[in-house]
Design an enzyme around this catalytic site. Sequence first.
Site, PDB file in Angstrom:
ATOM      1  N   ASP A  58      11.308 -66.129  -8.261  1.00 21.83           N
ATOM      2  CA  ASP A  58      12.720 -66.510  -8.369  1.00 21.83           C
ATOM      3  C   ASP A  58      13.126 -67.446  -7.234  1.00 21.83           C
ATOM      4  O   ASP A  58      12.557 -67.391  -6.151  1.00 21.83           O
ATOM      5  CB  ASP A  58      13.582 -65.235  -8.347  1.00 21.83           C
ATOM      6  CG  ASP A  58      14.982 -65.473  -8.883  1.00 21.83           C
ATOM      7  OD1 ASP A  58      15.225 -66.533  -9.500  1.00 21.83           O
ATOM      8  OD2 ASP A  58      15.838 -64.597  -8.678  1.00 21.83           O
ATOM      9  N   ASN A 105      16.421 -65.741 -20.348  1.00 20.72           N
ATOM     10  CA  ASN A 105      16.478 -67.123 -19.862  1.00 20.72           C
ATOM     11  C   ASN A 105      16.829 -68.139 -20.954  1.00 20.72           C
ATOM     12  O   ASN A 105      17.180 -69.285 -20.645  1.00 20.72           O
ATOM     13  CB  ASN A 105      15.167 -67.519 -19.165  1.00 20.72           C
ATOM     14  CG  ASN A 105      14.962 -66.883 -17.802  1.00 20.72           C
ATOM     15  OD1 ASN A 105      13.838 -66.591 -17.394  1.00 20.72           O
ATOM     16  ND2 ASN A 105      16.047 -66.657 -17.064  1.00 20.72           N
TER      17      ASN A 105
HETATM   18  C1  IPE Z   1      13.979 -63.468 -13.443  1.00 15.80           C
HETATM   19  O1  IPE Z   1      14.735 -64.418 -12.747  1.00 15.80           O
HETATM   20  C2  IPE Z   1      13.154 -64.166 -14.487  1.00 15.80           C
HETATM   21  C3  IPE Z   1      12.087 -65.025 -13.993  1.00 15.80           C
HETATM   22  C4  IPE Z   1      11.743 -65.168 -12.744  1.00 15.80           C
HETATM   23  C5  IPE Z   1      11.368 -65.741 -14.999  1.00 15.80           C
HETATM   24  P1  IPE Z   1      16.233 -64.751 -13.178  1.00 15.80           P
HETATM   25  O2  IPE Z   1      16.717 -65.791 -12.251  1.00 15.80           O
HETATM   26  O3  IPE Z   1      16.308 -65.038 -14.627  1.00 15.80           O
HETATM   27  O4  IPE Z   1      16.956 -63.343 -12.910  1.00 15.80           O
HETATM   28  P2  IPE Z   1      18.472 -62.999 -12.650  1.00 15.80           P
HETATM   29  O5  IPE Z   1      19.282 -63.683 -13.713  1.00 15.80           O
HETATM   30  O6  IPE Z   1      18.818 -63.505 -11.278  1.00 15.80           O
HETATM   31  O7  IPE Z   1      18.543 -61.505 -12.709  1.00 15.80           O
HETATM   32  C1  IPE Z   2      13.060 -68.796 -11.368  1.00 16.03           C
HETATM   33  O1  IPE Z   2      13.919 -69.634 -10.660  1.00 16.03           O
HETATM   34  C2  IPE Z   2      12.408 -69.492 -12.523  1.00 16.03           C
HETATM   35  C3  IPE Z   2      12.902 -69.085 -13.853  1.00 16.03           C
HETATM   36  C4  IPE Z   2      13.737 -68.112 -14.089  1.00 16.03           C
HETATM   37  C5  IPE Z   2      12.397 -69.826 -14.977  1.00 16.03           C
HETATM   38  P1  IPE Z   2      15.434 -69.792 -11.072  1.00 16.03           P
HETATM   39  O2  IPE Z   2      15.549 -70.926 -12.021  1.00 16.03           O
HETATM   40  O3  IPE Z   2      15.972 -68.490 -11.571  1.00 16.03           O
HETATM   41  O4  IPE Z   2      16.082 -70.170  -9.686  1.00 16.03           O
HETATM   42  P2  IPE Z   2      17.499 -69.707  -9.131  1.00 16.03           P
HETATM   43  O5  IPE Z   2      17.555 -68.207  -9.241  1.00 16.03           O
HETATM   44  O6  IPE Z   2      18.527 -70.373  -9.993  1.00 16.03           O
HETATM   45  O7  IPE Z   2      17.511 -70.181  -7.719  1.00 16.03           O
HETATM   46 MG    MG Z   3      16.911 -66.938 -10.667  1.00 15.95          MG
END
Ligand code: IPE
Ligand code: IPE
Ligand code: MG
Length: 265
Positions: free
Chosen positions: A35, A83
Site C-alpha cells: 500500500d 479496488n
Molecule cells: C489494499 O489497499 C489493497 C491492495 C494493496 C491491493 P487499499 O489502498 O485498497 O486499502 P484501503 O482502501 O486503504 O483499506
Molecule cells: C496500493 O497503493 C496499490 C493498489 C491498491 C492497487 P494505493 O493505490 O492504494 O496507494 P495509496 O493508498 O492511495 O497511497
Molecule cells: Mg491504498
Amino acid sequence: MSRTSAITTDQTKVCTLPTGLDKGRLPSHIAVIMDGNGRWAKSRGLPRALGHRAGVEALKTTLRLCSDWGIKALTVYAFSTENWSRPEDEVNFLMALFERVLQNELESLQNEKVRINFLGDLDSLPRRLQQLIEEARNLTAMNKGISFNVCTNYGGRRELVLAAQKLAKRSLNGDLDPDMIDENIFASELFTASLVDPDLLIRTSGERRISNFLLWQLAYAEIHVTDVLWPDFDEQALSKALFDYQSRCRRFGGLDPMSSEHHHL
Ligand code: IPE
Ligand code: IPE
Ligand code: MG
C-alpha cells in the site's frame, strides 16, 4: 530494446541474509499488503500511475530478496475486489500494467524457478490478462523455487463465499457429507489450498487494517506495519520486518514454551 527482468538484470548476484537474522526461524510464508503507491506519487508531485509503476520495482526487489533468503512463499495483494471502485482510468491502467509486467517478466521468473500463481476471482479480469495468467501458471507449475502468489481481484469475503458455494454443491451432488466439513476441508476450497498459512503479514504505508486480505489464512500471522510507502520498500525495510518477526513469541493460544509459568499453576 532493453527489458527489466523480475529478479535478474543487474542484480544477478545472490543477496545474503542480513547478519543477526536466524536462518532457522524465518517465516515460511510472507504476505504483503503493498500500500501507498498513490501517496508516494503525490508526495513527488507525480500522477498516481507512476506510483504504481514504482511499486512494480519494489515488488521485483522483494521477490528477489525473499527468494535469495530462502523464504518458501510470498503472497502479495495487487488488486482487491473493492479496488474496482477507483476511477476507471486508474483501474484500466492497473490492468494494463499487470499484463505488461507479466508478459515482460515471465521469462526471468522461469529462469529463477519461481512458481507463479494468481489468487482471486479471475473470471472478471480482462481476457488477455486471463490468458497470460493461465500461460504463466502452466509454464511455472513444476518449478521448485519460491512460490509467488499475486492476489488479483481478490477479496477475503468473496473467497469464503465461493468456498461455501463449492462445498454446498459437493454436498448436493452427494460427494460430501456436511457433517464431515472441518477446517481442513474448508481450507481446501480456498484459493490458497496448496499453501501453508502466512507466518508474517507486512503492511506498508502505516495503515493498520486488513482491507479484506486473507481473512481465513491470517488467523495466527504476526503483523508488521511500517510507515514506508510501498515503492520505497527495500532490503532494509524487509530486513526490519524479519527482525520484528523474530522478536515475537508465537503462542497460538497456548503458553510461551520458553517460560516456566505453567509449572506453577
Ligand atoms: C489494499 O489497499 C489493497 C491492495 C494493496 C491491493 P487499499 O489502498 O485498497 O486499502 P484501503 O482502501 O486503504 O483499506
Ligand atoms: C496500493 O497503493 C496499490 C493498489 C491498491 C492497487 P494505493 O493505490 O492504494 O496507494 P495509496 O493508498 O492511495 O497511497
Ligand atoms: Mg491504498
